[in-house]
Design an enzyme around this catalytic site. Structure first.
Site, PDB file in Angstrom:
ATOM      1  CE  LYS A   1      65.830  46.001  33.913  1.00 31.72           C
ATOM      2  NZ  LYS A   1      66.807  45.402  32.987  1.00 31.72           N
ATOM      3  CG  ASN A   2      64.429  43.854  30.598  1.00 28.21           C
ATOM      4  OD1 ASN A   2      65.201  44.764  30.937  1.00 28.21           O
ATOM      5  ND2 ASN A   2      64.456  42.674  31.169  1.00 28.21           N
TER       6      ASN A   2
ATOM      7  NE  ARG B   1      75.144  42.485  29.695  1.00 27.87           N
ATOM      8  CZ  ARG B   1      76.136  42.299  28.844  1.00 27.87           C
ATOM      9  NH1 ARG B   1      77.345  42.630  29.208  1.00 27.87           N
ATOM     10  NH2 ARG B   1      75.953  41.797  27.677  1.00 27.87           N
TER      11      ARG B   1
ATOM     12  CB  CYS C   1      77.035  41.859  34.942  1.00 21.18           C
ATOM     13  SG  CYS C   1      75.727  40.688  34.621  1.00 21.18           S
TER      14      CYS C   1
ATOM     15  NE  ARG D   1      73.994  39.650  30.729  1.00 21.82           N
ATOM     16  CZ  ARG D   1      73.020  40.472  31.122  1.00 21.82           C
ATOM     17  NH1 ARG D   1      73.122  41.062  32.293  1.00 21.82           N
ATOM     18  NH2 ARG D   1      71.990  40.722  30.376  1.00 21.82           N
TER      19      ARG D   1
ATOM     20  CG  ASP E   1      65.148  38.554  33.819  1.00 28.41           C
ATOM     21  OD1 ASP E   1      64.811  39.324  32.906  1.00 28.41           O
ATOM     22  OD2 ASP E   1      66.298  38.086  33.926  1.00 28.41           O
TER      23      ASP E   1
ATOM     24  CB  VAL F   1      69.055  31.845  30.577  1.00 28.00           C
ATOM     25  CG1 VAL F   1      69.361  33.090  29.740  1.00 28.00           C
ATOM     26  CG2 VAL F   1      67.761  31.190  30.107  1.00 28.00           C
TER      27      VAL F   1
ATOM     28  NE  ARG G   1      71.211  48.512  36.498  1.00 30.56           N
ATOM     29  CZ  ARG G   1      72.023  47.781  35.726  1.00 30.56           C
ATOM     30  NH1 ARG G   1      72.996  47.088  36.275  1.00 30.56           N
ATOM     31  NH2 ARG G   1      71.851  47.752  34.419  1.00 30.56           N
TER      32      ARG G   1
HETATM   33  C1  EPZ Z   1      67.951  40.219  28.327  1.00 32.96           C
HETATM   34  O1  EPZ Z   1      69.375  40.233  28.459  1.00 32.96           O
HETATM   35  C2  EPZ Z   1      67.401  40.937  29.555  1.00 32.96           C
HETATM   36  N1  EPZ Z   1      67.927  42.282  29.589  1.00 32.96           N
HETATM   37  C3  EPZ Z   1      67.825  40.191  30.808  1.00 32.96           C
HETATM   38  O2  EPZ Z   1      67.199  40.811  31.931  1.00 32.96           O
HETATM   39  C4  EPZ Z   1      67.325  38.761  30.736  1.00 32.96           C
HETATM   40  O3  EPZ Z   1      67.814  38.043  31.834  1.00 32.96           O
HETATM   41  C5  EPZ Z   1      67.835  38.095  29.438  1.00 32.96           C
HETATM   42  O4  EPZ Z   1      67.457  38.867  28.293  1.00 32.96           O
HETATM   43  C6  EPZ Z   1      67.264  36.702  29.256  1.00 32.96           C
HETATM   44  O5  EPZ Z   1      65.878  36.709  29.290  1.00 32.96           O
HETATM   45  C7  EPZ Z   1      67.313  43.243  28.836  1.00 32.96           C
HETATM   46  O6  EPZ Z   1      66.371  43.019  28.111  1.00 32.96           O
HETATM   47  C8  EPZ Z   1      67.876  44.624  28.931  1.00 32.96           C
HETATM   48  P1  EPZ Z   1      70.559  37.201  26.194  1.00 32.96           P
HETATM   49  P2  EPZ Z   1      70.326  39.820  27.246  1.00 32.96           P
HETATM   50  O7  EPZ Z   1      71.394  37.857  25.151  1.00 32.96           O
HETATM   51  O8  EPZ Z   1      69.679  40.161  25.956  1.00 32.96           O
HETATM   52  C9  EPZ Z   1      74.493  34.495  26.035  1.00 32.96           C
HETATM   53  C10 EPZ Z   1      67.033  41.803  34.066  1.00 32.96           C
HETATM   54  O9  EPZ Z   1      67.145  41.292  35.190  1.00 32.96           O
HETATM   55  N2  EPZ Z   1      74.929  35.401  24.946  1.00 32.96           N
HETATM   56  O10 EPZ Z   1      69.258  36.650  25.781  1.00 32.96           O
HETATM   57  O11 EPZ Z   1      71.657  40.381  27.534  1.00 32.96           O
HETATM   58  C11 EPZ Z   1      74.395  35.221  27.382  1.00 32.96           C
HETATM   59  O12 EPZ Z   1      75.624  35.310  28.013  1.00 32.96           O
HETATM   60  C12 EPZ Z   1      68.023  41.411  32.950  1.00 32.96           C
HETATM   61  O13 EPZ Z   1      66.166  42.624  33.741  1.00 32.96           O
HETATM   62  C13 EPZ Z   1      76.088  35.127  24.269  1.00 32.96           C
HETATM   63  O14 EPZ Z   1      76.774  34.150  24.558  1.00 32.96           O
HETATM   64  O15 EPZ Z   1      70.359  38.236  27.408  1.00 32.96           O
HETATM   65  C14 EPZ Z   1      73.371  34.380  28.120  1.00 32.96           C
HETATM   66  O16 EPZ Z   1      74.004  33.293  28.706  1.00 32.96           O
HETATM   67  C15 EPZ Z   1      69.135  40.564  33.447  1.00 32.96           C
HETATM   68  N3  EPZ Z   1      76.471  35.975  23.277  1.00 32.96           N
HETATM   69  C16 EPZ Z   1      72.439  33.938  27.003  1.00 32.96           C
HETATM   70  O17 EPZ Z   1      73.166  34.074  25.773  1.00 32.96           O
HETATM   71  C17 EPZ Z   1      75.733  37.072  22.924  1.00 32.96           C
HETATM   72  O18 EPZ Z   1      76.117  37.822  22.004  1.00 32.96           O
HETATM   73  C18 EPZ Z   1      71.144  34.736  26.898  1.00 32.96           C
HETATM   74  O19 EPZ Z   1      71.457  36.094  26.920  1.00 32.96           O
HETATM   75  C19 EPZ Z   1      74.548  37.334  23.623  1.00 32.96           C
HETATM   76  C20 EPZ Z   1      74.159  36.479  24.636  1.00 32.96           C
END
Ligand code: EPZ
Length: 417
Positions: free
Chosen positions: A22-23, A93, A117, A122, A305, A327, A397
């Site tokens: 998916k990712n 998202r 969420c 996020r 994850d 994370v 999902r």
């Molecule tokens: C990706 O989400 C994955 N989703 C998530 O998988 C996964 O948990 C995550 O990476 C971490 O590995 C997809 O690929 C679609 P991040 P992403 O931006 O990119 C903070 C699943 O279960 N942050 O790396 O949204 C954020 O809040 C999903 O398949 C900011 O503060 O995660 C988090 O605490 C869930 N500002 C941390 O960074 C930003 O602009 C890491 O988030 C962006 C992120």
């Protein structure tokens, strides 16, 4: 609303084939906005988030020529609408990843700001800062991120902290910006490297993806995408843990063991038997589970994850495990549900202390997010009597045919409407 009923006590044995990730496919679907041609994608997972992203690309002017089984043909020649509406983005998202490609393709993007969420606030501030570094003028208007850029220009950008989809969003924009972009502190996830490989096959000039420093030389056009989606390492980890928790013998096929090193290491520490082959991993339970401490971390660290699923395994270990979630700020929603099944878990801030118990017991439980729902199904596999998991739309999902795959391994699991 659908619920899943799991009758505990059945050992899992046999082979399970992993679907496309998916990712990995969600960013590739966003990348089709860059090519303007007939894109063909194989090994497409049958999960709802893919349908949502395909509908979004359609909304932006794309045309689906074929979408059956695991093959998708998407023509992005007609992309002309810069607006990604709230009703689509609010359900997923990852839709915010169209921001960079739309800015590169149309010079404008208007994307609904995704809300928070279950697992955290996020924000997408890091995405926005990266795109602003490439010269985009970005304003927040009535719940929408509105970006305008006559021509994106290459730049040197350091991400304040690691963001997976943030790296992908800016990387896609930079692929068609003028000049060179250097991204520092970039995410190293296999899905980022896969996206860069796919774009390079289309004529992009991206180096260093998979490391924390990515160098992109912008190009003026890209050929259509032709790719086979990478196997889903998180789905693979989920079935590996299903094999271990039922003390079974499960072979996970069509996966990439190298992407699962952190999980393999921790399962071994817990005393689980594992044999890695080129594209498969055989997991064999070893009776008693040892307690293990994990700390989630961006790749190649232990994936957040997989945290919930591993926690379920540790609820039955002989002793105390410490699980730290670094994370996401709110990714322990499954703990209350596991406690309802008799698990002994104490939370202190972002750390869970799991004291192993002899047995879990079946109960009605509620899924709160995708990976939490998987962890509750795993708990149901070993609980006494039945576990009834509600809100299973979360599972749909991101997991393709979970009940069918688990039944084929010997689980007593069914879905009721
Ligand atoms: C990706 O989400 C994955 N989703 C998530 O998988 C996964 O948990 C995550 O990476 C971490 O590995 C997809 O690929 C679609 P991040 P992403 O931006 O990119 C903070 C699943 O279960 N942050 O790396 O949204 C954020 O809040 C999903 O398949 C900011 O503060 O995660 C988090 O605490 C869930 N500002 C941390 O960074 C930003 O602009 C890491 O988030 C962006 C992120």
């Amino acid at each position: 609303m659908d619920r899943i009923i799991v009758e505990g006590g059945h050992q899992l044995n046999g082979q399970v084939t992993i679907s496309g990730a998916k990712n990995a496919i969600l960013p590739v679907l966003a990348a089709t906005l860059l090519t303007g041609g007939k894109n063909e994608i194989q090994n497409v997972p049958g999960v709802r988030d893919v349908k949502t992203m395909v509908n979004l690309v359609r909304e932006l002017g794309g045309r689906v020529d074929h979408f059956e089984a695991d093959r998708l043909v998407l023509d992005s020649g007609g992309i002309n609408n810069p607006v990604a509406p709230y009703d689509l983005v609010s359900t997923m998202r990852a839709s915010c990843m169209v921001l960079g490609p739309l800015l590169a393709r149309l010079g404008e993007a208007k994307v609904s700001l995704p809300g928070g969420c279950a697992i955290g606030a996020r924000p997408i501030d890091l995405h926005i800062k990266g795109l602003e570094a490439l010269g985009a003028d970005i304003q927040l208007e009535k719940g929408y991120v509105h970006g305008v850029a006559k021509k994106l220009k290459g730049a040197h950008h350091l991400f304040e902290s690691v963001t997976v989809t943030g790296t992908m969003n800016v990387l896609m924009a930079a692929a068609m910006a003028e000049g060179e972009t250097v991204l520092e502190n970039a995410a190293k996830e296999p899905e980022v490297e896969f996206l860069a490989d796919v774009l390079n096959q289309c004529g992009a000039k991206i180096e260093g993806a998979g490391t924390d420093k990515i160098i992109i030389e912008g190009v003026t056009s890209l050929k259509p995408i032709h790719c086979r989606i990478l196997p889903d390492r998180i789905e693979a980890a989920t079935y590996m843990i299903a094999g271990a928790i039922t003390d079974g013998d499960v072979e996970v096929l069509d996966c990439v063991p190298a992407h699962l090193e952190a999980v393999i290491q921790k399962l071994r520490e817990a005393g689980v038997g594992l044999k890695e082959n080129e594209t498969s991993i055989r997991v064999r339970g070893n009776g008693e589970l040892r307690p293990v401490h994990i700390r989630t971390h961006p790749y190649p660290g232990f994936a957040t994850d997989v945290q919930a699923q591993f926690m379920t395994l540790m609820t039955l270990a002989k002793g105390q495990s410490v699980i730290s979630e670094t994370v996401f700020e709110n990714r322990f929603m499954h703990v209350a549900e596991l406690r309802r099944m008799g698990a002994d878990i104490h939370i202190e801030g972002h750390t869970a202390i799991v004291s192993g118990v002899e047995q879990l017991s079946g109960a009605p439980v509620m899924a709160t997010d995708l990976r939490a729902s998987a962890c509750l199904v795993l708990a149901g596999l070993v609980a006494e009597r039945d576990t009834v998991v509600s809100r299973v739309y979360h599972i749909d999902r991101g997991y393709e045919d979970m009940e069918k795959k688990l039944s084929q391994l010997g689980a007593a699991i069914r879905r009721v409407r």
